[in-house]
Write a protein that holds these residues in place. Structure first.
Motif, PDB file in Angstrom:
ATOM      1  N   SER A 210       0.809  -1.227   0.000  1.00  0.00           N
ATOM      2  CA  SER A 210       0.000   0.000   0.000  1.00  0.00           C
ATOM      3  C   SER A 210       0.837   1.270   0.000  1.00  0.00           C
ATOM      4  CB  SER A 210      -0.937   0.019   1.210  1.00  0.00           C
ATOM      5  OG  SER A 210      -0.202   0.149   2.423  1.00  0.00           O
ATOM      6  N   GLU A 211       2.054   1.204   0.527  1.00  0.00           N
ATOM      7  CA  GLU A 211       2.876   2.421   0.617  1.00  0.00           C
ATOM      8  C   GLU A 211       3.802   2.591  -0.575  1.00  0.00           C
ATOM      9  OE1 GLU A 211       1.740   4.314   3.363  1.00  0.00           O
ATOM     10  OE2 GLU A 211       0.462   2.606   2.963  1.00  0.00           O
ATOM     11  N   MET A 212       3.685   1.708  -1.558  1.00  0.00           N
ATOM     12  CA  MET A 212       4.480   1.812  -2.780  1.00  0.00           C
ATOM     13  C   MET A 212       3.559   2.172  -3.931  1.00  0.00           C
ATOM     14  SD  MET A 212       6.922  -1.510  -2.428  1.00  0.00           S
ATOM     15  CE  MET A 212       8.372  -1.508  -1.397  1.00  0.00           C
ATOM     16  N   ALA A 213       3.025   3.387  -3.908  1.00  0.00           N
ATOM     17  CA  ALA A 213       2.099   3.832  -4.948  1.00  0.00           C
ATOM     18  C   ALA A 213       2.624   5.123  -5.562  1.00  0.00           C
ATOM     19  CB  ALA A 213       0.706   4.027  -4.378  1.00  0.00           C
ATOM     20  N   PHE A 214       2.257   5.349  -6.827  1.00  0.00           N
ATOM     21  CA  PHE A 214       2.914   6.383  -7.620  1.00  0.00           C
ATOM     22  C   PHE A 214       1.912   7.361  -8.223  1.00  0.00           C
ATOM     23  CE2 PHE A 214       5.141   2.202  -8.646  1.00  0.00           C
ATOM     24  CZ  PHE A 214       5.921   2.249  -7.501  1.00  0.00           C
ATOM     25  N   ASP A 215       2.470   8.481  -8.676  1.00  0.00           N
ATOM     26  CA  ASP A 215       1.711   9.473  -9.448  1.00  0.00           C
ATOM     27  C   ASP A 215       0.495   9.979  -8.678  1.00  0.00           C
ATOM     28  OD1 ASP A 215       3.509   8.934 -11.558  1.00  0.00           O
ATOM     29  OD2 ASP A 215       2.267   7.248 -12.225  1.00  0.00           O
ATOM     30  N   GLY A 216       0.625  10.067  -7.359  1.00  0.00           N
ATOM     31  CA  GLY A 216      -0.452  10.610  -6.539  1.00  0.00           C
ATOM     32  C   GLY A 216      -1.525   9.620  -6.130  1.00  0.00           C
ATOM     33  N   ALA A 298       8.596   7.299  -3.448  1.00  0.00           N
ATOM     34  CA  ALA A 298       9.351   8.127  -4.398  1.00  0.00           C
ATOM     35  C   ALA A 298      10.522   7.348  -4.986  1.00  0.00           C
ATOM     36  CB  ALA A 298       9.843   9.394  -3.714  1.00  0.00           C
ATOM     37  N   LEU A 299      11.192   6.552  -4.150  1.00  0.00           N
ATOM     38  CA  LEU A 299      12.313   5.744  -4.620  1.00  0.00           C
ATOM     39  C   LEU A 299      11.850   4.764  -5.691  1.00  0.00           C
ATOM     40  CD1 LEU A 299      15.220   4.518  -4.338  1.00  0.00           C
ATOM     41  CD2 LEU A 299      14.228   3.005  -2.589  1.00  0.00           C
ATOM     42  N   TYR A 300      10.753   4.056  -5.430  1.00  0.00           N
ATOM     43  CA  TYR A 300      10.301   3.048  -6.380  1.00  0.00           C
ATOM     44  C   TYR A 300       9.658   3.669  -7.612  1.00  0.00           C
ATOM     45  CZ  TYR A 300      11.611  -0.657  -3.231  1.00  0.00           C
ATOM     46  OH  TYR A 300      12.349  -1.522  -2.456  1.00  0.00           O
ATOM     47  N   GLN A 301       9.132   4.875  -7.499  1.00  0.00           N
ATOM     48  CA  GLN A 301       8.610   5.543  -8.694  1.00  0.00           C
ATOM     49  C   GLN A 301       9.756   5.899  -9.642  1.00  0.00           C
ATOM     50  OE1 GLN A 301       5.530   8.506  -8.198  1.00  0.00           O
ATOM     51  NE2 GLN A 301       6.250   9.679  -9.970  1.00  0.00           N
ATOM     52  N   ARG A 302      10.870   6.385  -9.079  1.00  0.00           N
ATOM     53  CA  ARG A 302      12.037   6.676  -9.932  1.00  0.00           C
ATOM     54  C   ARG A 302      12.538   5.410 -10.597  1.00  0.00           C
ATOM     55  NH1 ARG A 302      13.647   9.617  -5.381  1.00  0.00           N
ATOM     56  NH2 ARG A 302      15.251   8.077  -4.896  1.00  0.00           N
ATOM     57  N   ARG A 303      12.599   4.336  -9.850  1.00  0.00           N
ATOM     58  CA  ARG A 303      13.057   3.070 -10.424  1.00  0.00           C
ATOM     59  C   ARG A 303      12.092   2.573 -11.502  1.00  0.00           C
ATOM     60  NH1 ARG A 303      15.311  -0.435  -5.206  1.00  0.00           N
ATOM     61  NH2 ARG A 303      17.013   0.991  -4.644  1.00  0.00           N
ATOM     62  N   VAL A 308      10.693   1.211 -17.064  1.00  0.00           N
ATOM     63  CA  VAL A 308       9.615   1.223 -18.053  1.00  0.00           C
ATOM     64  C   VAL A 308       9.957   2.139 -19.220  1.00  0.00           C
ATOM     65  CG1 VAL A 308       7.200   1.802 -18.461  1.00  0.00           C
ATOM     66  CG2 VAL A 308       7.841   0.598 -16.375  1.00  0.00           C
ATOM     67  N   GLU A 309      10.411   3.333 -18.929  1.00  0.00           N
ATOM     68  CA  GLU A 309      10.738   4.258 -20.015  1.00  0.00           C
ATOM     69  C   GLU A 309      11.913   3.746 -20.837  1.00  0.00           C
ATOM     70  OE1 GLU A 309      11.262   8.076 -18.187  1.00  0.00           O
ATOM     71  OE2 GLU A 309       9.172   8.169 -17.470  1.00  0.00           O
ATOM     72  N   GLY A 310      12.889   3.142 -20.163  1.00  0.00           N
ATOM     73  CA  GLY A 310      14.034   2.606 -20.889  1.00  0.00           C
ATOM     74  C   GLY A 310      13.653   1.447 -21.790  1.00  0.00           C
ATOM     75  N   TYR A 365       3.737 -13.330 -19.613  1.00  0.00           N
ATOM     76  CA  TYR A 365       4.295 -12.185 -18.882  1.00  0.00           C
ATOM     77  C   TYR A 365       5.570 -12.612 -18.162  1.00  0.00           C
ATOM     78  CZ  TYR A 365      -0.309  -9.966 -19.391  1.00  0.00           C
ATOM     79  OH  TYR A 365      -1.462  -9.414 -19.891  1.00  0.00           O
ATOM     80  N   VAL A 366       6.366 -11.619 -17.781  1.00  0.00           N
ATOM     81  CA  VAL A 366       7.429 -11.822 -16.801  1.00  0.00           C
ATOM     82  C   VAL A 366       7.288 -10.757 -15.726  1.00  0.00           C
ATOM     83  CG1 VAL A 366       9.045 -12.865 -18.432  1.00  0.00           C
ATOM     84  CG2 VAL A 366       9.102 -10.386 -18.080  1.00  0.00           C
ATOM     85  N   ARG A 367       7.767 -11.092 -14.518  1.00  0.00           N
ATOM     86  CA  ARG A 367       7.760 -10.126 -13.415  1.00  0.00           C
ATOM     87  C   ARG A 367       9.165  -9.597 -13.213  1.00  0.00           C
ATOM     88  NH1 ARG A 367       7.098 -11.604  -7.139  1.00  0.00           N
ATOM     89  NH2 ARG A 367       9.334 -11.904  -7.494  1.00  0.00           N
ATOM     90  N   ILE A 368       9.276  -8.275 -13.207  1.00  0.00           N
ATOM     91  CA  ILE A 368      10.551  -7.591 -13.001  1.00  0.00           C
ATOM     92  C   ILE A 368      10.475  -6.866 -11.662  1.00  0.00           C
ATOM     93  CG2 ILE A 368      12.154  -5.876 -13.909  1.00  0.00           C
ATOM     94  CD1 ILE A 368      10.834  -6.316 -16.680  1.00  0.00           C
ATOM     95  N   ALA A 369      11.392  -7.189 -10.752  1.00  0.00           N
ATOM     96  CA  ALA A 369      11.408  -6.562  -9.433  1.00  0.00           C
ATOM     97  C   ALA A 369      12.375  -5.373  -9.431  1.00  0.00           C
ATOM     98  CB  ALA A 369      11.814  -7.570  -8.371  1.00  0.00           C
ATOM     99  N   LEU A 370      11.935  -4.275  -8.848  1.00  0.00           N
ATOM    100  CA  LEU A 370      12.708  -3.032  -8.845  1.00  0.00           C
ATOM    101  C   LEU A 370      13.600  -2.980  -7.602  1.00  0.00           C
ATOM    102  CD1 LEU A 370       9.765  -0.687  -9.919  1.00  0.00           C
ATOM    103  CD2 LEU A 370      11.569  -1.630 -11.396  1.00  0.00           C
ATOM    104  N   VAL A 371      14.511  -3.937  -7.495  1.00  0.00           N
ATOM    105  CA  VAL A 371      15.239  -4.137  -6.240  1.00  0.00           C
ATOM    106  C   VAL A 371      16.749  -3.927  -6.391  1.00  0.00           C
ATOM    107  CG1 VAL A 371      13.499  -5.623  -5.211  1.00  0.00           C
ATOM    108  CG2 VAL A 371      15.230  -6.639  -6.703  1.00  0.00           C
TER     109      VAL A 371
END
Length: 397
Positions: A210-216, A298-303, A308-310, A365-371
């Motif tokens: 719940s605390e890893m949410a992005f874009d407001g 904020a950390l995980y949104q940057r990641r 995704v953009e890359g 699908y594949v799951r990519i972890a932002l770790v």
């Protein structure tokens, strides 16, 4: 000779995780630098304040007795205060909160506490593996609800057969989702609570992300729905929100009868969370409730944006998730999830998890972890981009 292994062990977990681990060992043995985006374990530690609280408590010789299964009253009161702060939900720390040795502890034991062998439980496909494994342990029959992109990875409740609903004891869901990165809104939970009342179901909601949410976006709790505590429990973990995965501390809150049942079961199988860890958990929640606190979001949104953009720029079209520490990426045509995960590891040295590790509906699908830190994620994106160029003509990218 009699067999020393129960039949149920063969039904636990996914063999794919073991297979990926073996691939990784083979690649490392070749001298390749591996970037592991497989397991969703935070790569940073908790705040200095939390570490200091843990260190000071660990030095206290009076805290080394049996801690008590339900958690200290101080811990449960802090959970109640945090739920009020975060979700506006009022909880009775005496009857509606139980401490856990990580949310997997509670998720793996709840079915034993609230069902009988032969009962039915409704679980998501794809879903975190312990959801189905816990039913195997309890002798409960799973009914798998497919979660598909065309429905925003939300269950189509009206498509669950009437005979299943008549037999089912609970429905388990997870938003923000692992592995799907999908989210649910309060109107969905309102419909879910009405549905549960209509069919006499217990809602089991895993809200660990719940605390890893992005874009407001702010993920809601199912307990925000009026009257939800009559039909719902919710699991939350300090592992992801506060980088405390190794501490093994979490909690379940909500419907008092289910909370009491889990407490009773656990009183027979463990002695609770180390008191020093509970002190650290209290400090983490208190720090979070203070003005100016810094969330991990904020950390995980940057990641997320880096990956995704890359990858989009490299020709791999992946939607931006609104939450979680994962990216659920549709794979190119002509590949299976396992094939492309293996090839990506052996060719590019990047570990991702095949989607079918989480159920039949995860194929494709594949799951990519932002770790990993940002420089490692940039390198992973570069390597995957090169890999995509190599396979591009074959796969149709």
């Amino acid at each position: 000779m009699k067999k020393r292994e129960s039949k149920r062990l063969a039904e636990l977990g996914s063999a794919i995780f073991s297979e990926v681990a073996q691939w990784k060992r083979e690649v490392i043995a070749r001298g390749i630098d591996v970037i592991d985006l497989g397991i969703g374990s935070p790569d940073r530690g908790p705040s200095e304040r939390v570490r200091r609280a843990l260190s000071e408590a660990a030095a206290d010789p009076t805290l080394y007795g049996y801690p008590g299964t339900e958690g200290t009253l101080a811990f449960r009161q802090t959970v109640a205060a945090w739920y009020d702060y975060r979700f506006g939900v009022k909880l009775d720390p005496e009857t509606e909160v139980v401490a856990l040795m990580g949310s997997q502890d509670g998720l793996s034991h709840l079915a034993l506490a609230v069902t009988d062998p032969g009962d039915v439980a409704i679980v998501p496909d794809p879903g975190y593996p312990i959801y189905a494994a816990s039913l195997v342990i309890a002798g409960v029959t799973p009914y798998l609800v497919p979660l598909c992109a065309e429905h925003d990875f939300l269950p189509q409740l009206d498509r669950i057969p009437a005979d299943v609903l008549k037999q089912a004891k609970f429905i388990l869901l997870n938003y923000p989702s692992n592995p799907l990165s999908a989210v649910a809104t309060l109107p969905f939970f309102e419909r879910l609570v009405d549905f549960a009342r209509q069919h006499d179901l217990l809602i089991v909601h895993d809200i660990a992300y719940s605390e890893m949410a992005f874009d407001g976006f702010r993920p809601p709790s199912v307990l925000e729905v009026e009257g939800a505590k009559d039909v719902a429990v919710e699991f939350h973990s300090l592992s992801k929100s506060f980088n405390m995965a190794g501490c093994r501390i979490a909690f379940m809150v909500g419907q008092p009868e289910a909370v009491r049942a889990l407490r009773t079961l656990k009183s027979n199988i463990d002695y609770g969370v180390f008191l020093a860890v509970q002190r650290a958990g209290i400090e983490a929640m208190r720090e979070d409730m203070e003005p100016g606190s810094v969330s991990v979001a904020a950390l995980y949104q940057r990641r997320r944006d880096i990956v995704v953009e890359g990858l989009n720029a490299a020709g791999w079209a992946i939607p931006k998730p609104k939450a979680s520490m994962f990216i659920w990426a549709p794979i190119p045509h002509g590949w299976t999830s396992r094939q492309i995960s293996r090839e990506m590891l052996y060719t590019a040295g990047v570990v991702v998890i095949p989607g079918d590790a989480f159920g039949k509906e995860g194929e494709g699908y594949v799951r990519i972890a932002l770790v990993q830190e940002e420089d490692r994620l940039l390198e992973a994106v570069r390597r995957i981009g090169e890999f995509l160029r190599v396979i591009g003509k074959k796969s149709g990218l």
